[in-house]
Write an enzyme that holds these catalytic residues in place. Sequence first.
Site, mmCIF file in Angstrom:
data_model
loop_
_atom_site.group_PDB
_atom_site.id
_atom_site.type_symbol
_atom_site.label_atom_id
_atom_site.label_comp_id
_atom_site.label_asym_id
_atom_site.label_seq_id
_atom_site.Cartn_x
_atom_site.Cartn_y
_atom_site.Cartn_z
ATOM 1 N N SER A 141 23.350 23.583 54.530
ATOM 2 C CA SER A 141 22.685 22.772 55.542
ATOM 3 C C SER A 141 21.345 23.379 55.887
ATOM 4 O O SER A 141 21.101 24.566 55.682
ATOM 5 C CB SER A 141 23.544 22.701 56.815
ATOM 6 O OG SER A 141 23.486 23.936 57.524
ATOM 7 N N ASP A 142 20.451 22.539 56.420
ATOM 8 C CA ASP A 142 19.275 23.088 57.078
ATOM 9 C C ASP A 142 19.754 23.791 58.342
ATOM 10 O O ASP A 142 20.871 23.573 58.809
ATOM 11 C CB ASP A 142 18.284 21.972 57.415
ATOM 12 C CG ASP A 142 16.851 22.479 57.562
ATOM 13 O OD1 ASP A 142 16.675 23.697 57.763
ATOM 14 O OD2 ASP A 142 15.921 21.667 57.489
ATOM 15 N N TRP A 143 18.916 24.643 58.898
ATOM 16 C CA TRP A 143 19.343 25.476 60.021
ATOM 17 C C TRP A 143 19.613 24.606 61.256
ATOM 18 O O TRP A 143 18.706 24.023 61.830
ATOM 19 C CB TRP A 143 18.286 26.529 60.303
ATOM 20 C CG TRP A 143 18.513 27.814 59.569
ATOM 21 C CD1 TRP A 143 18.541 29.065 60.116
ATOM 22 C CD2 TRP A 143 18.742 28.007 58.172
ATOM 23 N NE1 TRP A 143 18.792 30.020 59.145
ATOM 24 C CE2 TRP A 143 18.923 29.404 57.937
ATOM 25 C CE3 TRP A 143 18.849 27.146 57.083
ATOM 26 C CZ2 TRP A 143 19.178 29.942 56.690
ATOM 27 C CZ3 TRP A 143 19.104 27.683 55.814
ATOM 28 C CH2 TRP A 143 19.271 29.059 55.630
ATOM 29 N N GLY A 144 20.899 24.501 61.614
ATOM 30 C CA GLY A 144 21.297 23.625 62.704
ATOM 31 C C GLY A 144 21.470 22.192 62.269
ATOM 32 O O GLY A 144 21.525 21.293 63.117
ATOM 33 N N GLY A 145 21.588 21.953 60.982
ATOM 34 C CA GLY A 145 21.629 20.591 60.458
ATOM 35 C C GLY A 145 23.010 19.985 60.334
ATOM 36 O O GLY A 145 23.134 18.866 59.830
#
Length: 774
Positions: free
Chosen positions: A228-232
């Site tokens: 995932s993207d960071w916090g995604g």
Amino acid sequence: MDSHFEEAKRLVAQMTVEEQALLLSGDGAWRTHAIPRLGVPSIAVSDGPHGLRKMVKGSIEGLPATCFPTAPALAATWDRDLIREVGAALGREAQAADAQIVLGPGINIKRSPLGGRNFEYFSEDPLLAGRLAAAYIEGVQSEGVGTSLKHFAVNSQETFRMSTSSDLDARTLHEIYLPAFEIAVREAQPWTVMSAYNLVNGIHASEHAELLTGILRQTWGFAGFVMSDWGGINDRVAAVAAGNNLEMPGSGAYNRAKIIDAVRAGRLSTEALAQSAAELVNIVLSASAARRPGAGFDPAAHHALARRVGAEAIVLLKNDDDVLPLRPGQKIALLGSFARLPRYQGAGSSQVNPIRLTNTFDELAALIGPGLLTYAPGCDEEGENGPELLDEARQAAQAADVAVVFAGLPDSYESEGKERASIDLPPGHLALIETAARVAARVVVVLVNGSTVAMPWLASVSGVLEAWLGGQAGGGAIADVLTGKVNPSGRLAETFPARIEDSPSYPEFPSRSGRAAYGEGVYVGYRHYDRRGLEPLFPFGFGLSYTKFAFTALRCDRLALNPDDGETVTLEATVKNVGGVAGKEVAQLYVHARTPAHPGPTRQLRAFAKIDLAPGEEKTVSFTLGRRDFACYDVDRGGWVVAPGLFDAQVGASSRDLPLMATLEVSARPVARTPSRRTLVQDFKPWPGLYAEFVRALGGGELLEPIDEARLAALGPQAARDIRKARASFLVFIDEMPAAKVPAFSEGRLSDARLDEILALAARGSSGLPADRR
């Protein structure tokens, strides 16, 4: 990369559910979890599309690393070999920093010039972005370091980026926003892919099974893992089920508990969890095996490479009266703070702590001698100026043979997390250019920016260099081009509009409603300007040189082909340097469908090659076109289809300069269409009996009989015309009706049961009804 998948499956089979769930969450922000009892190591990831950003505990800066030119500059080189070199250098630096995966490249399509992260992305064109990304990935991974291709998919805006849905039709998705990822995956197999923050048609990209499993893995053959993207992450269990392996950064026990609970409750199968963990462990084992403890790199060599790439990226946009290159003995005034305090990269997650940093004033002084050079800032770093600063700049410009004004976009104008407010330069930069233009004999503007800018001052200056965000050696790269030490060979990888109102997604970009409607469809970038007949400020692929090139011949090994049978066509174009100095040209090939099955772009880039030519030298470049180069995505069939017809293959120096053309006759296999209730009545014409039954049920039986010409003649000319018109109108009405509407409109003369029989007959390829039913 050697596959360790069988070993990974063996290890995962020995893990508890808790251990498997642990693996699917990061150990903090930059590492994966280890499973020590089974010998599964932890690996490190690092930001770094254009330079390594390996974070050090307790510091907001990363380790010192070479800051290469940013993605738009790399793309402007149109040079896959050069970008492969940059990738290899990044790989060596990652090995030296003990980072196993570099988070990049970013290849999202530049939908709007206002996109806040355009300075991190390659192009508006998917083929160019994909081919360059593949070269980058090959370079990094040749050094035993993985990449993370991002952001998958349709990540076009920073405004509300974690909550906005990118809403688009299937054709636009498959023709514009997916091909760059497809090319990079098929050609280079990145070790990882990063899912995007946004939703795609209402489904979070991080839990989009069609994208992450159906397309990425099953169709394209991706063999790595998705992070995932960071916090995604939205719903962790749904993300695992859809094919998202690694949550970054780690969420501790929070999401891990959800995975474990879902398995115990039967909402997530043990097989799905084990498969996800094995896909991750496969890469972890491969990355760990490729580590080179004690590895190093040559900072001086990497700086020299950054300077060479920066110079290759610079695009000469204007050069009236050959104002450039600068001539020996000329007095030069450098105006603008960027000449000594360069902006060389963007802000946000890609920000690199450079090993060293050069500026153009010092580098130019070293090349031409300090006695010929003066400097006046004219404005501060944010583009603010006052009377004293402008007066100092005016005097310097007036006393010089050539005034070189450095203008562009300050950090505050373009950054991750927000969109640009406009494509205008800061007011202070505009005032500085105008001041110099009023008093200087000759003015050259050097643009320092990560994305498109407007140029209302263009007619008042003699020369323009687009220098992008040139990395730590950008100052030297600009000096090399200004003096002619390097002949500029950069070409625009994005269209520069004359005004923002001309851009494809204006005024809908950015969406603030939570739903971003991609109403421009496939008409993105040059496709939009060509189709709408708009004149851009500078077209896609454009760039001048200190020499001249001529495209002199185009040859094809065949003029007719059937791509559905695997046939390809090879085209050879001859390019000659007809000027007086050595230089590089980019030969670009576009394909135009004369009679497309569906309305589409006027022309599309299908191949390119960069060539180096001495004065008077000519070379032949070869391009091969295959099925996908002639195909469009057919929504009804859910795949790529070639429509037979004539296609023009056009070759030249930009999307608007294509002097060579060959016309190809393309044939294709008939494509079977399975009829459904949505199928129009007219589409049943291949089965005459079935078509006739629809027409009769709708009261148009008379339309199937020949016209009684004698009767019409007796009625008179006007009445005959009216009858013909009425028949034609009624037939159009019938033909345009979906089959599902026929039972009701015919008052049951054609029943739902009979409609189902007709659909079954057509699906089997029947030529029509039995004789007694016609």
